[in-house]
Design a protein around this motif. Structure first.
Motif, PDB file in Angstrom:
ATOM      1  N   UNK A  76      57.652  51.781  90.637  1.00  0.00           N
ATOM      2  CA  UNK A  76      56.399  51.035  90.508  1.00  0.00           C
ATOM      3  C   UNK A  76      56.041  50.826  89.040  1.00  0.00           C
ATOM      4  N   UNK A  77      56.252  51.844  88.204  1.00  0.00           N
ATOM      5  CA  UNK A  77      55.939  51.736  86.780  1.00  0.00           C
ATOM      6  C   UNK A  77      56.836  50.706  86.093  1.00  0.00           C
ATOM      7  N   UNK A  78      58.116  50.711  86.428  1.00  0.00           N
ATOM      8  CA  UNK A  78      59.049  49.741  85.831  1.00  0.00           C
ATOM      9  C   UNK A  78      58.660  48.325  86.250  1.00  0.00           C
ATOM     10  N   UNK A  79      58.418  48.132  87.526  1.00  0.00           N
ATOM     11  CA  UNK A  79      58.062  46.795  88.014  1.00  0.00           C
ATOM     12  C   UNK A  79      56.757  46.316  87.381  1.00  0.00           C
ATOM     13  N   UNK A  80      55.791  47.211  87.247  1.00  0.00           N
ATOM     14  CA  UNK A  80      54.520  46.835  86.628  1.00  0.00           C
ATOM     15  C   UNK A  80      54.723  46.448  85.157  1.00  0.00           C
ATOM     16  N   UNK A  81      55.497  47.241  84.438  1.00  0.00           N
ATOM     17  CA  UNK A  81      55.754  46.951  83.011  1.00  0.00           C
ATOM     18  C   UNK A  81      56.487  45.627  82.840  1.00  0.00           C
ATOM     19  N   UNK A  82      57.418  45.339  83.715  1.00  0.00           N
ATOM     20  CA  UNK A  82      58.190  44.103  83.605  1.00  0.00           C
ATOM     21  C   UNK A  82      57.332  42.856  83.820  1.00  0.00           C
ATOM     22  N   UNK A  84      54.771  42.201  82.346  1.00  0.00           N
ATOM     23  CA  UNK A  84      54.318  41.785  81.012  1.00  0.00           C
ATOM     24  C   UNK A  84      55.277  40.787  80.371  1.00  0.00           C
ATOM     25  N   UNK A  85      56.500  40.710  80.884  1.00  0.00           N
ATOM     26  CA  UNK A  85      57.526  39.888  80.262  1.00  0.00           C
ATOM     27  C   UNK A  85      57.947  38.674  81.082  1.00  0.00           C
ATOM     28  N   UNK A  86      57.517  38.618  82.333  1.00  0.00           N
ATOM     29  CA  UNK A  86      57.907  37.486  83.181  1.00  0.00           C
ATOM     30  C   UNK A  86      56.896  37.307  84.304  1.00  0.00           C
ATOM     31  N   UNK A  87      56.542  36.051  84.540  1.00  0.00           N
ATOM     32  CA  UNK A  87      55.642  35.727  85.650  1.00  0.00           C
ATOM     33  C   UNK A  87      56.395  35.508  86.957  1.00  0.00           C
ATOM     34  N   UNK A  88      57.713  35.312  86.867  1.00  0.00           N
ATOM     35  CA  UNK A  88      58.472  34.961  88.070  1.00  0.00           C
ATOM     36  C   UNK A  88      59.646  35.900  88.340  1.00  0.00           C
ATOM     37  N   UNK A  89      59.593  37.108  87.779  1.00  0.00           N
ATOM     38  CA  UNK A  89      60.615  38.130  88.032  1.00  0.00           C
ATOM     39  C   UNK A  89      62.014  37.678  87.637  1.00  0.00           C
ATOM     40  N   UNK A  90      62.115  36.932  86.536  1.00  0.00           N
ATOM     41  CA  UNK A  90      63.425  36.584  85.985  1.00  0.00           C
ATOM     42  C   UNK A  90      63.460  36.984  84.520  1.00  0.00           C
ATOM     43  N   UNK A  91      64.561  37.568  84.115  1.00  0.00           N
ATOM     44  CA  UNK A  91      64.723  38.085  82.768  1.00  0.00           C
ATOM     45  C   UNK A  91      66.091  37.660  82.237  1.00  0.00           C
ATOM     46  N   UNK A  92      66.146  36.504  81.558  1.00  0.00           N
ATOM     47  CA  UNK A  92      67.436  36.027  81.054  1.00  0.00           C
ATOM     48  C   UNK A  92      67.950  36.908  79.915  1.00  0.00           C
ATOM     49  N   UNK A  93      69.252  37.064  79.882  1.00  0.00           N
ATOM     50  CA  UNK A  93      69.901  37.865  78.833  1.00  0.00           C
ATOM     51  C   UNK A  93      71.066  37.074  78.258  1.00  0.00           C
ATOM     52  N   UNK A  94      71.115  37.008  76.953  1.00  0.00           N
ATOM     53  CA  UNK A  94      72.291  36.523  76.237  1.00  0.00           C
ATOM     54  C   UNK A  94      72.783  37.693  75.409  1.00  0.00           C
ATOM     55  N   UNK A  95      74.005  38.085  75.654  1.00  0.00           N
ATOM     56  CA  UNK A  95      74.526  39.289  75.022  1.00  0.00           C
ATOM     57  C   UNK A  95      76.013  39.114  74.766  1.00  0.00           C
ATOM     58  N   UNK A  96      76.635  40.185  74.374  1.00  0.00           N
ATOM     59  CA  UNK A  96      78.067  40.169  74.100  1.00  0.00           C
ATOM     60  C   UNK A  96      78.620  41.542  74.413  1.00  0.00           C
ATOM     61  N   UNK A  97      79.704  41.579  75.177  1.00  0.00           N
ATOM     62  CA  UNK A  97      80.425  42.821  75.398  1.00  0.00           C
ATOM     63  C   UNK A  97      81.467  42.957  74.300  1.00  0.00           C
ATOM     64  N   UNK A  98      81.522  44.114  73.686  1.00  0.00           N
ATOM     65  CA  UNK A  98      82.578  44.434  72.732  1.00  0.00           C
ATOM     66  C   UNK A  98      83.519  45.401  73.438  1.00  0.00           C
ATOM     67  N   UNK A  99      84.750  44.965  73.626  1.00  0.00           N
ATOM     68  CA  UNK A  99      85.745  45.767  74.324  1.00  0.00           C
ATOM     69  C   UNK A  99      86.799  46.197  73.321  1.00  0.00           C
ATOM     70  N   UNK A 100      87.028  47.482  73.238  1.00  0.00           N
ATOM     71  CA  UNK A 100      88.073  48.021  72.366  1.00  0.00           C
ATOM     72  C   UNK A 100      89.217  48.489  73.241  1.00  0.00           C
ATOM     73  N   UNK A 101      90.415  48.034  72.895  1.00  0.00           N
ATOM     74  CA  UNK A 101      91.614  48.411  73.644  1.00  0.00           C
ATOM     75  C   UNK A 101      92.536  49.142  72.700  1.00  0.00           C
ATOM     76  N   UNK A 102      92.934  50.340  73.096  1.00  0.00           N
ATOM     77  CA  UNK A 102      93.846  51.121  72.271  1.00  0.00           C
ATOM     78  C   UNK A 102      95.178  51.287  72.954  1.00  0.00           C
ATOM     79  N   UNK A 103      96.236  51.219  72.176  1.00  0.00           N
ATOM     80  CA  UNK A 103      97.567  51.489  72.716  1.00  0.00           C
ATOM     81  C   UNK A 103      98.348  52.321  71.706  1.00  0.00           C
ATOM     82  N   UNK A 104      99.351  52.981  72.226  1.00  0.00           N
ATOM     83  CA  UNK A 104     100.211  53.798  71.343  1.00  0.00           C
ATOM     84  C   UNK A 104     101.019  52.878  70.458  1.00  0.00           C
TER      85      UNK A 104
END
Length: 107
Positions: A76-82, A84-104
């Protein structure tokens, strides 16, 4: 919000998460998998309050059982706080995953 319900220490498994101050690429370079490549993957998605809670619950530091009898209060607290940031329960995100691959290293 998680800290206000569960405290300052971030839980992980049966203990607490201990963060280090070293870059992961440096740690990998010192391992047997020291040929490290990095990939960057752009991510665009739209979250809802339910998907945000689902993500949190999938982590070791905010798993539902950690909240005990306070789980519904947390939701309930999370939903109430959110609201404050959206009137229609949508929260767009633009981000980037950084993937590190290691091999011998090949001989």
């Amino acid at each position: 919000m998680v800290k206000s319900f569960l405290g300052e220490e971030r839980r992980a498994g049966s203990g607490t998460f201990q963060h280090h101050n070293r870059p992961y690429g440096e740690i990998m370079a010192e391992s047997p998998f020291n040929e490290v490549a990095e990939l960057r993957v752009p991510v665009q998605r739209t979250w809802t309050a339910e998907s945000i809670l689902g993500y949190l619950y999938s982590t070791s530091f905010a798993a539902p059982h950690l909240f005990g009898a306070r789980l519904k209060d947390f939701e309930a607290a999370v939903k109430h706080r959110l609201t404050d940031f959206s009137d229609n329960d949508t929260f767009p995100e633009e981000n980037e995953f950084l993937i590190r691959i290691g091999q011998r290293r090949r001989k």
